[in-house]
Design a protein around this motif. Structure first.
Motif, PDB file in Angstrom:
ATOM      1  N   LEU A  12       0.847  -1.183   0.000  1.00 14.47           N
ATOM      2  CA  LEU A  12       0.000   0.000   0.000  1.00 14.47           C
ATOM      3  C   LEU A  12       0.887   1.238   0.000  1.00 14.47           C
ATOM      4  CD1 LEU A  12      -2.818   1.235   0.182  1.00 14.47           C
ATOM      5  CD2 LEU A  12      -2.685   0.969   2.663  1.00 14.47           C
ATOM      6  N   LEU A  13       0.784   2.020  -1.056  1.00 13.33           N
ATOM      7  CA  LEU A  13       1.568   3.245  -1.210  1.00 13.33           C
ATOM      8  C   LEU A  13       0.662   4.436  -0.918  1.00 13.33           C
ATOM      9  CD1 LEU A  13       3.196   2.222  -4.602  1.00 13.33           C
ATOM     10  CD2 LEU A  13       4.232   2.054  -2.339  1.00 13.33           C
ATOM     11  N   ILE A  14       1.029   5.220   0.077  1.00  7.02           N
ATOM     12  CA  ILE A  14       0.201   6.355   0.485  1.00  7.02           C
ATOM     13  C   ILE A  14       1.024   7.636   0.448  1.00  7.02           C
ATOM     14  CG2 ILE A  14      -1.206   7.345   2.347  1.00  7.02           C
ATOM     15  CD1 ILE A  14      -1.547   4.487   3.432  1.00  7.02           C
ATOM     16  N   GLY A  15       0.501   8.632  -0.222  1.00  4.88           N
ATOM     17  CA  GLY A  15       1.093   9.964  -0.158  1.00  4.88           C
ATOM     18  C   GLY A  15       2.307  10.218  -1.033  1.00  4.88           C
ATOM     19  N   PHE A  16       2.499   9.460  -2.079  1.00  4.62           N
ATOM     20  CA  PHE A  16       3.608   9.720  -2.991  1.00  4.62           C
ATOM     21  C   PHE A  16       3.166  10.797  -3.986  1.00  4.62           C
ATOM     22  CE2 PHE A  16       4.935   5.806  -1.112  1.00  4.62           C
ATOM     23  CZ  PHE A  16       6.320   5.907  -1.087  1.00  4.62           C
ATOM     24  N   GLN A  17       3.099  12.023  -3.459  1.00  3.86           N
ATOM     25  CA  GLN A  17       2.532  13.143  -4.199  1.00  3.86           C
ATOM     26  C   GLN A  17       3.490  14.326  -4.246  1.00  3.86           C
ATOM     27  OE1 GLN A  17      -0.838  12.063  -1.518  1.00  3.86           O
ATOM     28  NE2 GLN A  17      -1.869  13.550  -2.842  1.00  3.86           N
ATOM     29  N   HIS A  18       3.177  15.235  -5.146  1.00  5.61           N
ATOM     30  CA  HIS A  18       4.026  16.409  -5.357  1.00  5.61           C
ATOM     31  C   HIS A  18       4.235  17.237  -4.096  1.00  5.61           C
ATOM     32  CE1 HIS A  18       4.600  16.159  -9.723  1.00  5.61           C
ATOM     33  NE2 HIS A  18       3.391  15.607  -9.738  1.00  5.61           N
ATOM     34  N   ASP A  19       3.216  17.417  -3.277  1.00  7.22           N
ATOM     35  CA  ASP A  19       3.384  18.261  -2.094  1.00  7.22           C
ATOM     36  C   ASP A  19       4.441  17.728  -1.124  1.00  7.22           C
ATOM     37  OD1 ASP A  19       1.819  20.445  -2.677  1.00  7.22           O
ATOM     38  OD2 ASP A  19       0.037  19.670  -1.687  1.00  7.22           O
ATOM     39  N   TYR A  20       4.736  16.436  -1.178  1.00  7.01           N
ATOM     40  CA  TYR A  20       5.808  15.852  -0.366  1.00  7.01           C
ATOM     41  C   TYR A  20       7.116  15.693  -1.144  1.00  7.01           C
ATOM     42  CZ  TYR A  20       3.269  14.223   3.847  1.00  7.01           C
ATOM     43  OH  TYR A  20       2.581  14.135   5.019  1.00  7.01           O
ATOM     44  N   PHE A  21       7.050  15.180  -2.356  1.00  2.00           N
ATOM     45  CA  PHE A  21       8.256  14.725  -3.041  1.00  2.00           C
ATOM     46  C   PHE A  21       8.820  15.673  -4.095  1.00  2.00           C
ATOM     47  CE2 PHE A  21       6.618  10.887  -1.146  1.00  2.00           C
ATOM     48  CZ  PHE A  21       7.775  10.242  -0.717  1.00  2.00           C
ATOM     49  N   ASP A  22       8.043  16.593  -4.601  1.00  2.00           N
ATOM     50  CA  ASP A  22       8.534  17.529  -5.609  1.00  2.00           C
ATOM     51  C   ASP A  22       9.208  18.708  -4.902  1.00  2.00           C
ATOM     52  OD1 ASP A  22       8.076  20.048  -7.469  1.00  2.00           O
ATOM     53  OD2 ASP A  22       7.982  18.262  -8.740  1.00  2.00           O
ATOM     54  N   PRO A  23      10.362  19.151  -5.386  1.00  2.00           N
ATOM     55  CA  PRO A  23      11.039  20.286  -4.747  1.00  2.00           C
ATOM     56  C   PRO A  23      10.163  21.533  -4.608  1.00  2.00           C
ATOM     57  CG  PRO A  23      12.511  19.230  -6.288  1.00  2.00           C
ATOM     58  CD  PRO A  23      11.154  18.587  -6.476  1.00  2.00           C
ATOM     59  N   SER A  24       9.167  21.691  -5.478  1.00  2.00           N
ATOM     60  CA  SER A  24       8.276  22.849  -5.365  1.00  2.00           C
ATOM     61  C   SER A  24       7.048  22.542  -4.504  1.00  2.00           C
ATOM     62  CB  SER A  24       7.827  23.303  -6.759  1.00  2.00           C
ATOM     63  OG  SER A  24       7.031  22.296  -7.368  1.00  2.00           O
ATOM     64  N   GLY A  25       6.966  21.343  -3.965  1.00  2.00           N
ATOM     65  CA  GLY A  25       5.819  20.947  -3.155  1.00  2.00           C
ATOM     66  C   GLY A  25       5.737  21.706  -1.841  1.00  2.00           C
ATOM     67  N   ILE A  26       4.530  21.970  -1.418  1.00  2.00           N
ATOM     68  CA  ILE A  26       4.279  22.765  -0.215  1.00  2.00           C
ATOM     69  C   ILE A  26       4.966  22.184   1.025  1.00  2.00           C
ATOM     70  CG2 ILE A  26       2.469  23.497   1.404  1.00  2.00           C
ATOM     71  CD1 ILE A  26       0.601  23.791  -1.008  1.00  2.00           C
ATOM     72  N   LEU A  27       5.002  20.874   1.161  1.00  2.00           N
ATOM     73  CA  LEU A  27       5.585  20.240   2.349  1.00  2.00           C
ATOM     74  C   LEU A  27       6.937  19.577   2.083  1.00  2.00           C
ATOM     75  CD1 LEU A  27       2.342  18.679   3.841  1.00  2.00           C
ATOM     76  CD2 LEU A  27       3.622  20.639   4.705  1.00  2.00           C
ATOM     77  N   HIS A  28       7.493  19.818   0.921  1.00  2.00           N
ATOM     78  CA  HIS A  28       8.770  19.185   0.578  1.00  2.00           C
ATOM     79  C   HIS A  28       9.851  19.494   1.608  1.00  2.00           C
ATOM     80  CE1 HIS A  28      12.608  18.686  -1.641  1.00  2.00           C
ATOM     81  NE2 HIS A  28      12.003  17.575  -2.010  1.00  2.00           N
ATOM     82  N   GLY A  29       9.958  20.736   2.015  1.00  2.00           N
ATOM     83  CA  GLY A  29      10.977  21.134   2.990  1.00  2.00           C
ATOM     84  C   GLY A  29      10.814  20.463   4.338  1.00  2.00           C
ATOM     85  N   VAL A  30       9.592  20.115   4.691  1.00  2.00           N
ATOM     86  CA  VAL A  30       9.315  19.480   5.978  1.00  2.00           C
ATOM     87  C   VAL A  30       9.806  18.029   5.992  1.00  2.00           C
ATOM     88  CG1 VAL A  30       7.465  18.760   7.546  1.00  2.00           C
ATOM     89  CG2 VAL A  30       7.321  20.970   6.382  1.00  2.00           C
ATOM     90  N   VAL A  31       9.694  17.344   4.867  1.00  2.00           N
ATOM     91  CA  VAL A  31      10.019  15.909   4.817  1.00  2.00           C
ATOM     92  C   VAL A  31      11.290  15.598   4.032  1.00  2.00           C
ATOM     93  CG1 VAL A  31       7.623  15.200   5.120  1.00  2.00           C
ATOM     94  CG2 VAL A  31       8.514  15.527   2.820  1.00  2.00           C
ATOM     95  N   GLU A  32      11.853  16.578   3.389  1.00  2.00           N
ATOM     96  CA  GLU A  32      13.001  16.355   2.502  1.00  2.00           C
ATOM     97  C   GLU A  32      14.159  15.632   3.194  1.00  2.00           C
ATOM     98  OE1 GLU A  32      15.871  18.912  -0.484  1.00  2.00           O
ATOM     99  OE2 GLU A  32      14.839  19.965   1.123  1.00  2.00           O
ATOM    100  N   GLU A  33      14.589  16.098   4.322  1.00  2.00           N
ATOM    101  CA  GLU A  33      15.725  15.491   5.023  1.00  2.00           C
ATOM    102  C   GLU A  33      15.421  14.052   5.426  1.00  2.00           C
ATOM    103  OE1 GLU A  33      19.561  15.222   6.799  1.00  2.00           O
ATOM    104  OE2 GLU A  33      18.703  16.495   5.254  1.00  2.00           O
TER     105      GLU A  33
END
Length: 105
Positions: A12-33
């Motif tokens: 089950l894959l959940i949340g593999f979306q731009h807001d997490y994984f794309d550098p321009s995503g809203i939450l990318h900076g929160v989860v990037e590290e």
């Protein structure tokens, strides 16, 4: 894993979306590290590649919220942050599945 076991197993894959994984995503900076250190995307793709021709069921489901986030009553933690920054909003690019996962259908 035995074939009969894989037929009764799901990935089950959940949340593999731009807001997490794309550098321009809203939450990318929160989860990037965290994603960088754990290799979240890379390890997930390796897992998918390894099992893609097996009997294992793979399900990709996005996190999507309505325009006003009505489904979040008194959110706390990450859900509060998601609402505050308006991440994963239905119909936005940030809510779309990233191409690396989408390509697996």
């Amino acid at each position: 894993m035995a074939s009969d076991t894989l037929a009764n197993t799901a990935l089950l894959l959940i949340g593999f979306q731009h807001d997490y994984f794309d550098p321009s995503g809203i939450l990318h900076g929160v989860v990037e590290e965290s994603h960088r250190v754990s290799g979240t995307l890379e390890n997930t793709i390796k897992l998918i590649e390894f099992f893609k021709d097996s009997d294992m069921t793979m399900v990709n489901t996005p996190i999507v919220f309505s325009e006003l986030y009505d489904e979040l009553e008194n959110p706390i933690g990450i859900l509060k942050t998601i609402r505050e920054v308006q991440a994963f909003k239905e119909g936005t690019p940030g809510a779309e599945t990233i191409p690396q996962i989408k390509s697996y259908g």
